[in-house]
Design an enzyme around this catalytic site. Sequence first.
Site, PDB file in Angstrom:
ATOM      1  N   GLY A   1       2.545   2.609  10.808  1.00 47.36           N
ATOM      2  CA  GLY A   1       3.505   3.701  10.628  1.00 47.36           C
ATOM      3  C   GLY A   1       4.220   4.108  11.897  1.00 47.36           C
TER       4      GLY A   1
ATOM      5  CB  SER B   1       5.292  -1.533  12.054  1.00 48.76           C
ATOM      6  OG  SER B   1       4.921  -0.180  12.269  1.00 48.76           O
TER       7      SER B   1
ATOM      8  CD  GLU C   1      -3.100   5.546   6.757  1.00 55.09           C
ATOM      9  OE1 GLU C   1      -3.069   5.551   5.513  1.00 55.09           O
ATOM     10  OE2 GLU C   1      -2.193   5.047   7.456  1.00 55.09           O
TER      11      GLU C   1
ATOM     12  CD  GLU D   1      -3.434  -2.240   7.543  1.00 59.74           C
ATOM     13  OE1 GLU D   1      -2.323  -2.454   7.055  1.00 59.74           O
ATOM     14  OE2 GLU D   1      -4.080  -1.208   7.315  1.00 59.74           O
TER      15      GLU D   1
ATOM     16  CG  HIS E   1      -5.946   1.957   5.314  1.00 59.37           C
ATOM     17  ND1 HIS E   1      -5.517   2.882   6.228  1.00 59.37           N
ATOM     18  CD2 HIS E   1      -4.931   1.082   5.153  1.00 59.37           C
ATOM     19  CE1 HIS E   1      -4.265   2.583   6.591  1.00 59.37           C
ATOM     20  NE2 HIS E   1      -3.894   1.490   5.952  1.00 59.37           N
TER      21      HIS E   1
ATOM     22  CG  ASN F   1      -1.756   1.221   1.365  1.00 59.30           C
ATOM     23  OD1 ASN F   1      -1.813   2.038   0.449  1.00 59.30           O
ATOM     24  ND2 ASN F   1      -2.431   1.371   2.502  1.00 59.30           N
ATOM     25  CD1 TRP F   2       3.426   0.875  -2.820  1.00 63.62           C
ATOM     26  CD2 TRP F   2       3.404   1.924  -4.799  1.00 63.62           C
ATOM     27  NE1 TRP F   2       4.036   0.053  -3.740  1.00 63.62           N
ATOM     28  CE2 TRP F   2       4.037   0.673  -4.961  1.00 63.62           C
ATOM     29  CE3 TRP F   2       3.283   2.762  -5.910  1.00 63.62           C
ATOM     30  CZ2 TRP F   2       4.541   0.245  -6.190  1.00 63.62           C
ATOM     31  CZ3 TRP F   2       3.776   2.331  -7.135  1.00 63.62           C
ATOM     32  CH2 TRP F   2       4.407   1.089  -7.263  1.00 63.62           C
ATOM     33  CE  LYS F   3      -0.326   3.290   4.785  1.00 58.93           C
ATOM     34  NZ  LYS F   3      -0.247   3.395   6.226  1.00 58.93           N
TER      35      LYS F   3
HETATM   36  P1  13P Z   1       3.038   0.588   7.745  1.00 57.58           P
HETATM   37  O1  13P Z   1       3.537  -0.716   7.176  1.00 57.58           O
HETATM   38  O2  13P Z   1       3.788   1.783   7.220  1.00 57.58           O
HETATM   39  O3  13P Z   1       2.918   0.535   9.237  1.00 57.58           O
HETATM   40  O4  13P Z   1       1.532   0.779   7.172  1.00 57.58           O
HETATM   41  C1  13P Z   1       0.626  -0.249   7.361  1.00 57.58           C
HETATM   42  C2  13P Z   1      -0.579   0.070   6.571  1.00 57.58           C
HETATM   43  O5  13P Z   1      -1.357   0.930   6.940  1.00 57.58           O
HETATM   44  C3  13P Z   1      -0.804  -0.687   5.332  1.00 57.58           C
HETATM   45  O6  13P Z   1      -2.081  -0.474   4.842  1.00 57.58           O
END
Ligand code: 13P
Length: 266
Positions: free
Chosen positions: A181, A221, A105, A175, A103, A13-15
């Site tokens: 993050g 993470s 976020e 998650e 997600h 997931n490159w966000k």
């Molecule tokens: P990180 O791997 O940067 O913690 O992000 C996890 C995430 O939200 C994947 O969708």
Amino acid sequence: MATNNRTPLISGNWKMHLNHFEALKLVQELSYAVSTDDVEVVDISLHPPFTDIRTVQTVLESDRLPFHLGAQHCHFEAKGAFTGEVAPSMLAKLNVSYVIVGHSERREVFGETDEMVNAKVKAILANEMIPIVCCGETLEEREAGEADDKVRTQVTAALKGVSPEQVGALVIAYEPIWAIGTGKTASAEDAQAMCATVRAVVQEISGNDAASQVRIQYGGSVKPVNANELLTQPDIDGALVGGASLEADSFARIVQYRLHENDSTS
Ligand code: 13P
């Protein structure tokens, strides 16, 4: 626990990172870092920002690269006056296979509700793509002993009105929000316990077949150093990777988690 037939899915997931030039470079680097042997035992999906999807699609198809194309989000309506949104059919037309839904976020920053997540799951399935449905608790909820309830509620709402066959084909990503993050990972035991809870909820709602087929990812993470321990748990069928998916070397080492049992280099 007996081994299962579920092929692990490792998703990047490159966000909101990488423009389309940078995306192209990363895909090309990944094509060298990941071998054909790797993709015989795991599925890999890449989830770039919308502006990169066409570019990534073109390189995947022209170079016949063994990565599935993914998206991070979509709307549930087929079309209409929804400024800034993207319809599921637009993604399907770009040969997108997997779409992340709900997600944390999106839920926390953009106000996505359980009802919206459910509508998106149905819209994505109707367009013959696979939803990756996210769930997970906050630190406060975990400390209050409410993690199970939170995840149970989210999964139950997301699967409402979805047939057992469709549930068996989808992906659920657990998650924990406090692990995203932050560099804090759930212990392998805690991650396994929550993924087992997710599978139990699926079993209650959709039956044994769906529960044994649905793939459950862990996210939060995930790095080369912890991937082996997490991904060899019986109810964990892959990873949803954020930060570590932005570099070919670290993402490839997660994909190759079986080879990196004692990897302490990153
Ligand atoms: P990180 O791997 O940067 O913690 O992000 C996890 C995430 O939200 C994947 O969708």
